[in-house]
Each structure stands twice: as C-alpha cells, then as structure tokens.
Scaffold this active site. Structure first.
Site, PDB file in Angstrom:
ATOM      1  N   GLU A  14       0.807  -1.225   0.000  1.00  0.00           N
ATOM      2  CA  GLU A  14       0.000   0.000   0.000  1.00  0.00           C
ATOM      3  C   GLU A  14       0.841   1.277   0.000  1.00  0.00           C
ATOM      4  OE1 GLU A  14      -0.794  -2.624   1.900  1.00  0.00           O
ATOM      5  OE2 GLU A  14      -2.800  -3.183   1.219  1.00  0.00           O
ATOM      6  N   HIS A  39     -11.574  -3.864   9.662  1.00  0.00           N
ATOM      7  CA  HIS A  39     -12.113  -3.554   8.336  1.00  0.00           C
ATOM      8  C   HIS A  39     -13.348  -2.662   8.384  1.00  0.00           C
ATOM      9  CE1 HIS A  39      -9.401  -6.641   6.840  1.00  0.00           C
ATOM     10  NE2 HIS A  39      -9.703  -6.281   5.613  1.00  0.00           N
TER      11      HIS A  39
END
Lengths: 328, 325
Positions: A60, A129
C-alpha cells in the site's frame, strides 16, 4: 436523467475521465483483471488496456508513493486502496510525502493524484475492516478529502478530483455502493470540490453530515417532519476544503445544530464542526451543538453490538429533539 | 607514463569531475562554519568524504535523467547544476533559496534540472523514483530515474516494495546505495542480516554491483554501465558504492561510535587528494591548475554565503502559499 448506483456512477466517472485524458492511469490491488474488490473498476481493463489499468502487489505505501512519483512526472494517477483501513500502511507516503511535497519544494511541483478508498462500518467486518478514518486525512494540510453521499455527487466529485491539480483522498462508503440515484450523463458534469450541498431545506435545526451519515440524516429529517420539526440537512461533500460558510449560515438561521460523524468521537470531525459553529454562531444559538458520533470502541463483529457503534437514524432524531427540548 | 585515466575519459571531463568534488567539499565545509555561526539552523547533514559518488554518478547520467536523493543532498543538487548561491540561501531560510526557504537542507528540489528532491523520511524516495520512471516510460521519454539512498534505507519496507515493483513493471530505475557503513550510529553489520547490500537484490531478480565509492572514475564507469543497461533493458539495476562520511551523521553527532583509527584510515582514502594525485601523475593537470580550481571553488562558496546573507527573508504571507495549487 438516468438512474444508476453509486458504484456505477464512480465507474462512469473513471471511464469518462480516462477517455477524456490519456494521462489518467489507474492502479491498485485487484483493480484490473479482478475488476476491483467492490467492482468499481469493472470494464476498465477491457476498454483501456494493461498500460493504463494495472494490478499491483500488496504494497500500500508503494501504491501511493508510485502514484505520487507518476503525478510528479506528468500523469494523473488514480490509485485505489482496497479499503481505507489499508491506508494506514500508506500513511508515510500520504502524510509525509503527498501532503508535503508541493510545499517543502517551494511550490515547484504539482501532485494531481487521487487516492480512492472504500471504508466505513456496518457490514460486520469487525475491528480491522470497519474504520472511518476521514479525520486522519483532513488533519494534515496539503490534500483534499472528498466524502460523497449520493450517486450524482460520487460521479461529479470524482471527476473534479481527477481534474484537480491537488492530491485528493476520495473516501467512498461501502454501504452506499448499491444505493441508487439520478446521475447526469453529461461528460462535462462535475461538482466543484469545497462546496457543501443543502440536501434538504428546513428552519428549526441544522443537521451537518457527510457520506452515509447524510443519508441517515435525511431519513431522520423525514421522521421528524411527522412531528412538526423542520430540519435542514447540510451535506459537506468534501471535508477539505471545508465549506464552513454554508453550514455556519444555516446554523445561524435555525439557531440549532446537530453534527453527525461516523468516525470516533474523540478528537473527531464532530468536535471540529461544533467548535466552528460555536465560534461563528454563539449569539445566534438557541441550544448547545449536539454531536452524534461513532462509539469510541474498536468495531465489534456481532451484529447486535456493531449497531450500537454506528450512528443510527433514531439517534440523530433524538439529538435533534434534544436541541429543541429546552433542557440542557 | 601513459595515462590510464585518459583512456577512460577526456581531460576536460576528468577536470570537471575534480572541480565538482572540490566545490562540493568546500561548500559543505562552509556550511559547517555557517552552522556554527548560527546562520544555518535545523538539521545539517554534510557530504564530505562521499563526493566521488555524486560526482561520478551524475557525470555518467544523461541530463534529463531524474535524480532523487535523501537528506544529505547538497552536493547532489549542486553537481546536477543547482546554483550554489540558491542552495546556500535555502539553507539560510531565505526567500531566494532553491525552494523559497521552505524546505531547507533536507529538501532541495529543482524540476528544471530533473533533480526531484531530497527526502528526509528514510526510504521515502524509493516509490517516488519508481513512479517517475513509470511516468517517463508511459510518456515514452528517454530518461531513467536514479535513486540515491544510504545503507540505512535498505531495511525499510519501501526498499523491498520498490525493488519488487520496479522489476515487476520493468521500469528504468537505477538504485544507487551510498554505503557509508553507518545509519546514524548503527553500523550496517548491526542493522542488516546480510551486510553485502548489493546481494539483497537477488530476491527480486535485479542485477547489482559493488564499487569503490572513494574512486570517482570507478563510480563513473559503474554508473555508466548500469545506466546504459537500465536504459536498454528498461529494468532496474542496483549499485552499491562503498564510501565514508568524514563528519558525523549530522552536525549534532560527535561520532563516538567510530574509532579514530577507522576514520583516519578512510581519510587516507579521501577521494579528492587521491584523484588530484592521479591527475598530476598522469600529466592531465599541474599542481598549479588544481590549486587554481580550489581557489575558484572558495570564491564561488564565499559568493554563495554573501548572497545568502544579503538575501531577504520570506514575506509572512508566503507561509500559506504552495499548500494547494
């Protein structure tokens, strides 16, 4: 005007901008062959090819850093982070690099890049999440933050973000992807960054919200209307630039304000908005500004517990009634 | 005696490299003085000792190739063509600085020179170099990205992510590690499981080479070969240049972690007098010529300091400029 989902509106925005400008390129985890975890990039590889639509390794920080470099080199990359939770792995490039490069290099370079990231809670994805991290990005100057609530805004804001010469963090809400609305199909339809939208006019209380919280605020306003309470709902649409003028003007007019944030309450967006309203509207306020916030807990998995952690329509309605109760 | 140097490069280019190394050294020594006087503040990381790397490498790159570096980058910028005046003014925090006084010592930048910045988060420049290489390839520009970094940076995730990415996407990035043996006070052996940094690329199928970073001609040759390979193959390559900084990590570091004997050993390998000796021995320059080069460097640096001193401070409204377009 055609009706389409928030997802398809985003997809159309990407396609239109890629057709319009060959310097727009897209990369991220599973965005090409797999067409995106949330299918926002469906059909892009087929139409624009491997040179412009690229899968990346699970890296990322480098997804963002490569986009920053490509932007400095003359492209307009749209980097997708699979979810905003993974942006935390990229915070070095986002905060230490993307938001600083133009300034620390004396304005000699622009970074026209967009970082798209789906997020928010409500799908029982548990603590890692389900986060709402919008304040993390608006805290650092040097980057715009977009938070669309409707399909039309999603399209118009994404197109503006891609055309803008500043870096933009584009936060999509996972629970809105299937929501439908009318979306202009004019390829030149854009929504300027930094302009809030009064989604519902009213006279008793101002509700300030963004992203999915706008949808809940509108539902609360609908309920409250049955009780004779008239709510004005201001949808911020971007957190940076923050359109203070629109919600301050509204709060001055109604004399009451409720701010709704999906993120945690501590050091949250709501506190920031409430402070602005208090500073700018003090002598016009008829009640203290109320905050409706995400609970200060890591998100639990259980459906029963998760519901407690995210602002709900009834909580927003209760806060509005409180500002009208005369009891503080 | 037949000149070995002349067989490698023309006299003018050899002398140019000597001149650049001397200018870099004198610039840095002047910075130390200005720091002591309080004219330069903040962090100050000096390059003295490592000149052969920046000079040899830059001379071997094309003018349009991107260069990125870390925070010990004054010499990198000057060698690439940045005016010493504007670099010194930047260090003084003046409006005439390369970045209007907003970046300082660690954030020099000049897009006209394709000098794409000094970065002060260790390893932060890796992905940016990869992105620039992608943009160049996508736009069909004939340029590569040369990414300089220290030995300390190779244990950051961005190093590994960027090597993998550059190879996967077949991008023209020349990674140049300036191994000066220490990340602040921690030696390579105490930080890296494998001390041979150039060997760490094997996991990414990237060729690499180690070179004597105290020898400007050796660096030049290695970078020339490496850059040509990168350009032709459109693939990454890594060079590990073994070098040494004669001063501490920054001006705040007395360098107690290195023995005096070790420092002296490396000072005996100083790239500047050693190169001077070869130039004279091989009949490429006279002592007087070299002395003239040094005098000129001193004049240039004194002029840079005077310029910085006389330059105005930035206006207050500059504080809000350049955050957004």
């Amino acid at each position: 005007m055609p009706e389409m989902t928030y997802r398809d509106a985003l997809n159309l925005a990407l396609k239109e901008e890629m057709r319009r400008d060959p310097s727009v390129v897209i990369w991220g985890e599973d965005v090409a062959l797999y067409e995106g975890s949330f299918k926002v990039t469906r059909g892009l590889l087929a139409e624009f090819g491997e040179e412009r639509v690229k899968d990346t390794p699970i890296s990322e920080n480098t997804i963002v850093g490569v986009a920053a470099g490509a932007a400095m080199g003359g492209l307009r990359p749209v980097a997708e982070l699979m979810t905003v939770n993974f942006a935390l792995l990229a915070m070095d490039q986002i905060i230490n690099h993307v938001t600083k490069i133009r300034y620390m290099f004396g304005g000699q370079v622009t970074l026209p890049l967009v970082i798209r990231a789906p997020g928010g809670g409500g799908s029982q994805l548990a603590a890692q999440h389900s986060q709402s991290l919008e304040t993390y990005f608006m805290h650092a100057p040097g980057m715009y933050v977009a938070v669309p609530a409707t399909a039309a805004d999603a399209k118009g804001l994404l197109k503006s973000a891609i055309r803008d010469d500043n870096p933009v963090m584009f936060l999509e809400h996972e629970l809105l992807y299937n929501s439908k609305g009318e979306v202009p199909d004019d390829p030149e339809f854009v929504i300027p960054l930094g302009r809030a939208d009064v989604k519902r006019a009213g006279k008793d209380v101002t509700i300030v919200a963004y992203s999915r919280m706008t949808i809940l605020a509108l539902q609360a306003a609908e309920e409250l209307e049955k009780e004779g309470i008239s709510c004005e709902v201001v949808d911020l649409r971007t957190l940076t630039p923050l359109d203070e003028e629109t919600f301050v003007e509204s709060a001055k007019r109604t004399g009451r304000a409720v701010v709704v944030e999906e993120c945690w309450r501590s050091a949250g967006l709501g506190g920031h908005l409430a402070a602005i309203i208090a500073e700018e509207c003090f002598d016009r306020l008829l009640a203290p500004v109320r905050r409706v916030s995400g609970l200060d807990v890591p998100m639990p998995y259980s459906r029963k517990l998760e519901r407690l952690c995210i602002p709900q329509v009834e909580g927003i309605a209760a806060a509005v009634r409180e500002t009208l109760s005369g009891k503080y | 005696m037949e000149s070995k140097l002349r067989a490698i490069l023309p006299d003018a280019e050899l002398l140019k490299m000597y001149e650049q190394m001397v200018l870099a050294r004198e610039f840095e020594e002047s910075c130390a003085e200005q720091y002591t006087k309080g004219h330069i503040t903040g962090f100050l990381h000096l390059y003295s000792g490592q000149e052969a790397v920046a000079v040899g490498a830059t001379a071997a790159l094309h003018r349009d190739d991107y260069i990125l570096s870390a925070y010990r980058e004054h010499a990198q910028a000057i060698v690439r063509g940045a005016e010493p005046r504007r670099v010194m003014a930047e260090l003084f925090g003046k409006a005439t600085g390369l970045c209007k006084g907003k970046g300082g010592s660690m954030h020099l930048f000049s897009p006209e020179l394709s000098f794409m910045g000094g970065y002060a988060i260790v390893g932060g420049q890796f992905p940016i170099a990869v992105g620039l290489a992608f943009a160049a390839t996508y736009r069909k520009e004939d340029r590569i990205a040369a990414c300089f970094f220290g030995d300390g940076a190779v244990n950051q995730g961005t190093f590994h992510e960027s090597l993998n990415w550059a190879r996967l996407w077949e991008l023209p990035v020349l990674f140049v590690c300036e191994n000066n043996f220490y990340g602040i006070g921690t030696s390579v052996a105490r930080a890296s499981a494998l001390s041979d940094i150039h060997r760490r690329t094997c996991g990414y199928d990237i060729p690499s080479v180690r070179v004597d970073g105290m020898d400007v001609v050796a660096v030049h040759e290695a970078v020339k070969r490496g850059a040509e390979w990168v350009r032709e193959q459109s693939r990454p390559y890594l060079i590990e240049a073994m070098t040494y900084r004669f001063r501490g990590h920054s001006m705040a570091d007395p360098g107690k972690y290195r023995s005096l004997a070790e420092v002296e050993l490396w000072k005996a390998r100083d790239p500047i007098p050693n190169f001077a000796k070869r130039l004279v021995e091989e009949g490429i320059a006279t002592e007087a010529q070299l002395s003239g080069i040094r005098q000129q460097a001193l004049v240039t640096v004194a002029d840079a300091v005077a310029f910085a001193e006389e330059s105005p401070w930035p206006e207050d409204d500059e504080v809000y400029r350049d955050i957004y377009v």
